[in-house]
Design a protein around this motif. Structure first.
Motif, mmCIF file in Angstrom:
data_model
loop_
_atom_site.group_PDB
_atom_site.id
_atom_site.type_symbol
_atom_site.label_atom_id
_atom_site.label_comp_id
_atom_site.label_asym_id
_atom_site.label_seq_id
_atom_site.Cartn_x
_atom_site.Cartn_y
_atom_site.Cartn_z
ATOM 1 N N THR A 281 70.107 -54.690 -9.982
ATOM 2 C CA THR A 281 69.200 -54.285 -8.743
ATOM 3 C C THR A 281 69.102 -55.617 -7.720
ATOM 4 O OG1 THR A 281 68.184 -52.839 -10.040
ATOM 5 C CG2 THR A 281 66.999 -53.383 -8.057
ATOM 6 N N LEU A 285 70.225 -55.655 -3.698
ATOM 7 C CA LEU A 285 69.248 -55.842 -2.765
ATOM 8 C C LEU A 285 69.649 -56.887 -1.982
ATOM 9 C CD1 LEU A 285 66.001 -54.801 -4.244
ATOM 10 C CD2 LEU A 285 67.099 -53.520 -2.561
ATOM 11 N N GLU A 316 57.147 -50.086 -6.831
ATOM 12 C CA GLU A 316 58.375 -50.147 -5.935
ATOM 13 C C GLU A 316 58.429 -51.401 -5.058
ATOM 14 O OE1 GLU A 316 58.770 -47.413 -3.074
ATOM 15 O OE2 GLU A 316 56.812 -47.842 -2.137
ATOM 16 N N VAL A 318 59.622 -53.412 -1.423
ATOM 17 C CA VAL A 318 59.828 -53.037 -0.316
ATOM 18 C C VAL A 318 60.467 -54.385 0.341
ATOM 19 C CG1 VAL A 318 59.202 -52.256 2.158
ATOM 20 C CG2 VAL A 318 58.079 -51.600 0.055
ATOM 21 N N VAL A 352 71.666 -48.684 -1.378
ATOM 22 C CA VAL A 352 70.386 -48.447 -1.793
ATOM 23 C C VAL A 352 70.190 -47.084 -2.434
ATOM 24 C CG1 VAL A 352 68.141 -47.804 -0.292
ATOM 25 C CG2 VAL A 352 69.579 -49.802 0.277
ATOM 26 N N GLY A 357 66.677 -45.486 -3.805
ATOM 27 C CA GLY A 357 65.900 -45.819 -3.141
ATOM 28 C C GLY A 357 66.114 -45.391 -1.734
ATOM 29 N N THR A 358 65.325 -45.855 -0.649
ATOM 30 C CA THR A 358 65.630 -45.244 0.470
ATOM 31 C C THR A 358 65.690 -46.236 1.686
ATOM 32 O OG1 THR A 358 63.125 -45.162 0.922
ATOM 33 C CG2 THR A 358 64.062 -43.213 -0.034
ATOM 34 N N VAL A 373 63.909 -51.305 3.368
ATOM 35 C CA VAL A 373 64.423 -50.627 1.998
ATOM 36 C C VAL A 373 63.342 -50.728 1.159
ATOM 37 C CG1 VAL A 373 66.091 -51.043 0.218
ATOM 38 C CG2 VAL A 373 66.879 -51.638 2.443
ATOM 39 N N ARG A 374 63.259 -49.463 0.568
ATOM 40 C CA ARG A 374 62.337 -49.217 -0.508
ATOM 41 C C ARG A 374 63.054 -48.874 -1.772
ATOM 42 N NH1 ARG A 374 56.789 -48.303 0.618
ATOM 43 N NH2 ARG A 374 56.368 -48.589 2.812
ATOM 44 N N VAL A 375 62.886 -49.450 -2.897
ATOM 45 C CA VAL A 375 63.582 -48.996 -4.250
ATOM 46 C C VAL A 375 62.444 -49.201 -5.429
ATOM 47 C CG1 VAL A 375 65.073 -50.127 -6.076
ATOM 48 C CG2 VAL A 375 65.740 -50.237 -3.516
ATOM 49 N N PRO A 376 62.444 -48.003 -6.330
ATOM 50 C CA PRO A 376 61.339 -47.928 -7.449
ATOM 51 C C PRO A 376 61.760 -49.176 -8.212
ATOM 52 C CG PRO A 376 63.242 -46.477 -7.269
ATOM 53 C CD PRO A 376 63.329 -46.999 -6.004
ATOM 54 N N LYS A 377 60.623 -49.636 -8.840
ATOM 55 C CA LYS A 377 60.862 -50.633 -9.902
ATOM 56 C C LYS A 377 60.970 -49.920 -11.453
ATOM 57 C CE LYS A 377 58.381 -54.336 -10.110
ATOM 58 N NZ LYS A 377 57.272 -55.337 -10.024
#
Length: 383
Positions: A281, A285, A316, A318, A352, A357-358, A373-377
């Protein structure tokens, strides 16, 4: 099963293995005493002594196996066989004891010797394995007694509790050892980094700083070289001041990795503490951020500046990359993708999406560009 301690490293749960060995030896002595006390009342005394001899041999064999230092020599199949052999020996009791002994309070031929099995299974497999071994031995006890009364229920409960508690202790010992080993490795890496940082500061960084100052004074082509030296100075300072990003557990610090992107044109803002994510991850990123910064360098002009912002929201992360360039005209990204330029479509949006994520874009002509960029942890679990 955790194997991060190497094939020859000492098992963190070694004291529990020795405890199970000691328990089996003591209970073996109790079993010998029980046979000596009741052999005159047995239906088949010779069979009792034969089973007792097998118990002695199996006790010696388990002691040799469980006393090995490395976990890999304490084979999982041998522990399973230990459970099977113990239950099998217990099931010979109906052929040895008389009817009164079998249905009464007299001990079975294996007596309390069977308690060593849940202890060994819990040490090898953890709480679940220890409890399961206790259930199997308890079931064998009920089958042997041909009834399920209060005494059988009590013995079964104690067997299950023994395996459960020892399994929890073994798992805790291994997890604690893994955390300690990782902390020691991180401490050693940090100490080495600090040593290198002092050496680089006293040599390379001072030379780069002098080149930057002197080139700026001379102007012309020397000024361009000075600007390049300044960027390398900033990047090198970020490298030697950031913490190691990789760990043996496969988790890395995204904050430290992003700080390496800092330069004279890029400012990086991150939380004060670490932002631990799986290594894959983190790498993805950082690649997204590099692609966004590469687009700034290609399309925003030499005077454009960029900012990289990282936020840890708990569930998440950001990642925001913003620049003060001319922005992106409407339809330009679609046209670039149609022409075969897949930097944004594949390198950014594709990465992503693979992370679950989005990614969103805010831009307008003359107002710069901002990628969010938003990615869940993922939840971090110990193996």
């Amino acid at each position: 099963m955790n194997r991060r301690f190497g094939p020859t490293a000492r098992e963190p749960a070694a004291p529990l293995w020795w405890g199970s060995i000691g328990l089996r030896l003591l209970t073996m002595l109790f079993a010998v005493g029980a046979v000596l006390l009741y052999h005159d009342q047995y239906r088949r005394p010779r069979l009792a002594w034969l089973v007792l001899g097998v118990m002695v041999v199996w006790t010696v064999l388990t002691t040799l196996v469980y006393s090995r230092e490395a976990l890999r020599w304490r084979w999982w199949w041998f522990v399973v066989a230990d459970v099977a052999v113990t239950c099998g020996l217990m099931l010979t009791s109906p052929w040895i004891l008389n009817r009164t002994q079998l249905t009464g309070a007299d001990p079975l031929i294996t007596t309390v010797w069977v308690t060593g099995v849940p202890a060994a299974a819990g040490t090898r497999f953890g709480a679940g394995g220890g409890a399961l071994a206790g259930v199997l031995v308890g079931a064998a006890t009920a089958i042997t007694r041909q009834q399920f009364n209060v005494d059988v229920a009590r013995d079964s409960f104690l067997l299950i509790a023994t395996g459960l508690l020892i399994g929890i202790s073994a798992s805790t010992a291994r997890k604690s050892a893994a955390v300690l080993a990782e902390a020691l490795r991180t401490e050693a890496a940090t100490a080495e980094r600090e040593r290198l940082a002092r050496s680089i500061h006293d040599s390379v960084l001072q030379v780069l700083a002098r080149v930057r100052r002197r080139g700026a004074e001379l102007g012309g082509e020397a000024a361009e070289l000075a600007a390049l030296a300044g960027e390398q100075e900033i990047a090198l300072r970020a490298l030697v001041t950031s913490e190691p990003t990789s760990t043996s557990t496969g988790w890395t610090d995204l904050r430290a990795a992003l700080q390496l992107l800092s330069s004279s044109k890029v400012q990086v803002a991150t939380p004060a503490g670490e932002v631990r994510l799986p290594a894959h991850t983190t790498a993805e990123l950082v690649a997204v951020a590099r692609e966004a910064l590469s687009n700034v360098d290609k399309h925003a002009g030499d005077s454009a500046k960029a900012w990289v912002l990282l936020e840890d929201l708990g569930d998440e992360v950001v990642l925001t990359v913003r620049d003060d360039g001319p922005g992106i005209d409407e339809g330009r990204l679609a046209a670039a993708e149609a022409a075969g330029h897949l930097g944004v479509a594949r390198s950014m949006r594709g990465r992503v999406a693979d992370l679950g994520g989005t990614i969103s874009l805010e831009t307008a002509p003359g107002q710069g560009t901002e990628w969010e960029v938003r990615v869940p942890k993922p939840e971090r679990r110990a193996r």
